[in-house]
Design an enzyme around this catalytic site. Structure first.
Site, mmCIF file in Angstrom:
data_model
loop_
_atom_site.group_PDB
_atom_site.id
_atom_site.type_symbol
_atom_site.label_atom_id
_atom_site.label_comp_id
_atom_site.label_asym_id
_atom_site.label_seq_id
_atom_site.Cartn_x
_atom_site.Cartn_y
_atom_site.Cartn_z
ATOM 1 C CD GLU A 447 -2.932 -0.957 2.360
ATOM 2 O OE1 GLU A 447 -2.698 -0.130 3.265
ATOM 3 O OE2 GLU A 447 -3.899 -1.730 2.382
ATOM 4 C CB SER A 473 -4.185 2.936 2.945
ATOM 5 O OG SER A 473 -5.052 3.076 4.036
#
Length: 557
Positions: A447, A473
């Site tokens: 992420e 995210s």
């Protein structure tokens, strides 16, 4: 139909030949009477390294109490968990998506190894939630998934904080907008106790989605991790799994094409995380349900955005609970004619029957009726084009920008991009390209919240775009395209981008394009050479050799 409640455990503990097994089980506290009852696995992901799963041992005890009271014998097993928030921006972030497969595998192994009759999987952080659902779907044993709940919001200068504020605070401090002391004060206040990140980031997105899939009890997910009601939620889940076992209800009865469409509507209607695309594709693969990346665009386009939730909206996860929780969201979508209300849930009731019991808080404006939707369409779009012929994912909740065209700033790994943002080397108009961070190339598809949060904190969220073959995210906001497929490590077009190339985003027409000729693209790719593997042994090497592309959910086989 009914099922022998001891349909699997008899072979483990019944008869003279199983005396050695019984002897060892008695050594850890089980009695002869215990071993004549159905054996129910209570799997959880407790680790002492993060808040998301910190309450799992206590919840497991509550689930176990419900199982015992309903006539079963609970047995606790434990697996690993990796914190995205803690590992973000480091090599450790590569372990996160890898852990999804490991968690599912370990639950499967324990279920088979101990011949359990039924299963409850307690989940908390981002990857444990889809992993738990993947394991339950794969095993097809009577069972359910229980989310341990969201963290309470922190408070600083009269406003609610989540971990997103800390990540964006890093960018604000680097840009001189706040002092180091102010950043420390935000850091100290943002996470006040146990629970998963407190908005519609990946954990809460997936937890609420599992209720719409029907594999988690409706209304259980939005009760916070430290809420006094959570123990009762867990105890009722333990009692419920015994009903599920006796009635012979299996995940395959619940996880249908219609339930997956309901799950996508949940994500789209709340501005949920782009990671849901990856995870729902993986769960569907385990359940044997056909699902494709373009289904997300089609369903999102027909689903109103009715949840005013961070990161794109105003409210945190516990505000959703106070407003009426997932039952109210389901009711709103049924009223709008969107959900498959006749889809079965783990309780034995339909989704419509569960939604009919929704209790709405007077005056709440967290979950809106469709006629007052924040947007007429949902929060996810799938782009294709010369840079993403197999698709990529963009979240459009929380901003209005539909196009962007600018010069590429190419980085071969996340750390280099973060360093460029930190020294103010990214300017308005740029398109940040982070490659070789895909499922195979990373490996593990990191992420990018460190980078995206820093961009927003530096005031560039509205003027810079970003694309990557890695992930984002659930807290990411801005014009960001993730899961670009094929990834760079297998020779996807993202591998051909050079500094200064013009890249265009066109959300309306669902395009992500590199503005070079087809001949030039072919010439560049013909000269491309695969980078050497970053790991030659161990778990990352094994993962890189077996993982699929993001467009298939990054599943291993």
């Amino acid at each position: 139909m009914s099922l022998d409640p001891r349909h699997r455990s008899r072979v483990l503990v019944d008869g003279p030949g199983r005396a050695p097994a019984r002897s060892q089980l008695k050594s850890v506290g089980f009695t002869s009477e215990d071993l004549q009852k159905p054996l129910v696995m209570v799997a959880h992901c407790w680790v002492g390294t993060m808040p998301c799963n910190f309450g799992h041992r206590e919840l497991a005890a509550d689930v176990a109490a419900g199982i015992r009271a309903a006539g079963g014998t609970p047995m606790e097993v434990n697996t690993v968990a990796i914190s995205d928030g803690i590992s973000m921006g480091t090599e450790g972030m590569k372990a996160s998506l890898v852990s999804r497969e490991l968690i599912a595998d370990s639950i499967e192994l324990a279920a088979i190894g101990y011949s359990f009759d039924a299963v409850v999987v307690i989940v908390g952080c981002d990857k444990t939630i889809p992993a738990g659902a993947m394991a339950v779907a794969r095993l097809n044993l009577p069972g359910l998934v229980l989310y341990s709940g969201s963290i309470a919001p922190g408070r600083y200068k009269g406003r609610d904080l989540t971990i997103q504020d800390v990540f964006e605070g890093v960018g604000e401090e680097a840009a001189g907008k706040i002092t180091t002391e102010e950043l420390t004060a935000i850091e100290d206040a943002a996470c006040p106790g146990a629970g998963a990140c407190g908005a519609q980031y990946t954990a809460n997105t997936m937890a609420t989605t599992l209720e719409f899939l029907g594999i988690s009890p409706m209304g259980s997910a939005t009760v916070g991790a430290t809420d006094d009601r959570k123990g009762g939620v867990a105890e009722r889940a333990g009692a419920l799994v015994m009903d599920v076992l006796r009635e012979g209800r299996r995940p395959s009865d619940v996880l249908t094409r219609e339930s997956f469409e309901n799950g996508i509507m949940c994500v789209a209607s709340t501005g949920g995380s782009t990671n849901a695309v990856l995870h729902l594709l993986a769960i569907a693969a385990e359940a044997g349900v056909p699902l494709e990346i373009d289904d997300f665009d089609r369903i999102s386009e027909a689903t109103p955005l009715v949840g005013d939730l961070r990161p794109g909206g105003r409210y945190v996860a516990l505000d959703m609970d106070r407003a009426g929780g997932t039952p109210l969201l389901a009711k709103r979508l049924i009223e709008a004619g969107k959900l498959h209300g006749d889809a079965m849930t783990v309780t034995g009731r339909t989704l419509a029957e569960e939604a009919a019991e929704a209790a709405e808080a007077p005056g709440q404006d967290v979950i809106l009726p469709a006629e007052r939707a924040l947007k007429p369409t949902g929060g996810l779009v799938i782009l294709r084009g010369s840079l993403a012929p197999e698709g990529c994912v963009v979240k459009v909740a929380g901003y209005e920008r539909r196009t962007h065209r600018g010069p590429a700033r190419v980085f071969e790994r996340e750390e280099d991009a973060f360093e460029a943002v930190s020294r103010n080397a990214i300017v308005p108009g740029d398109v940040v390209v982070i490659r070789n961070e895909g499922p195979r190339g990373g490996p593990g598809m990191r992420e990018m919240l460190g980078v995206t949060g820093a961009l927003v904190g530096a005031g560039l969220g509205g003027s810079v775009a970003l694309l990557t073959d890695g992930r984002f995210s659930g807290a990411t906001r801005g014009l960001m395209a993730g899961h670009v497929a094929p990834e760079a490590a297998v020779g996807g077009p993202i591998a051909a981008v050079r500094d200064g190339d013009t890249i265009s985003f066109d959300i309306t027409n669902r395009r992500l394009d590199l503005e070079i000729s087809d001949e030039e693209m072919q010439r560049r790719l013909a000269g491309w050479q695969a980078p050497p593997p970053r790991y030659r042994r161990g778990v990352f090497a094994k993962y890189a050799q077996t993982v699929s592309g993001a467009e298939r959910g990054a599943v291993t086989s």
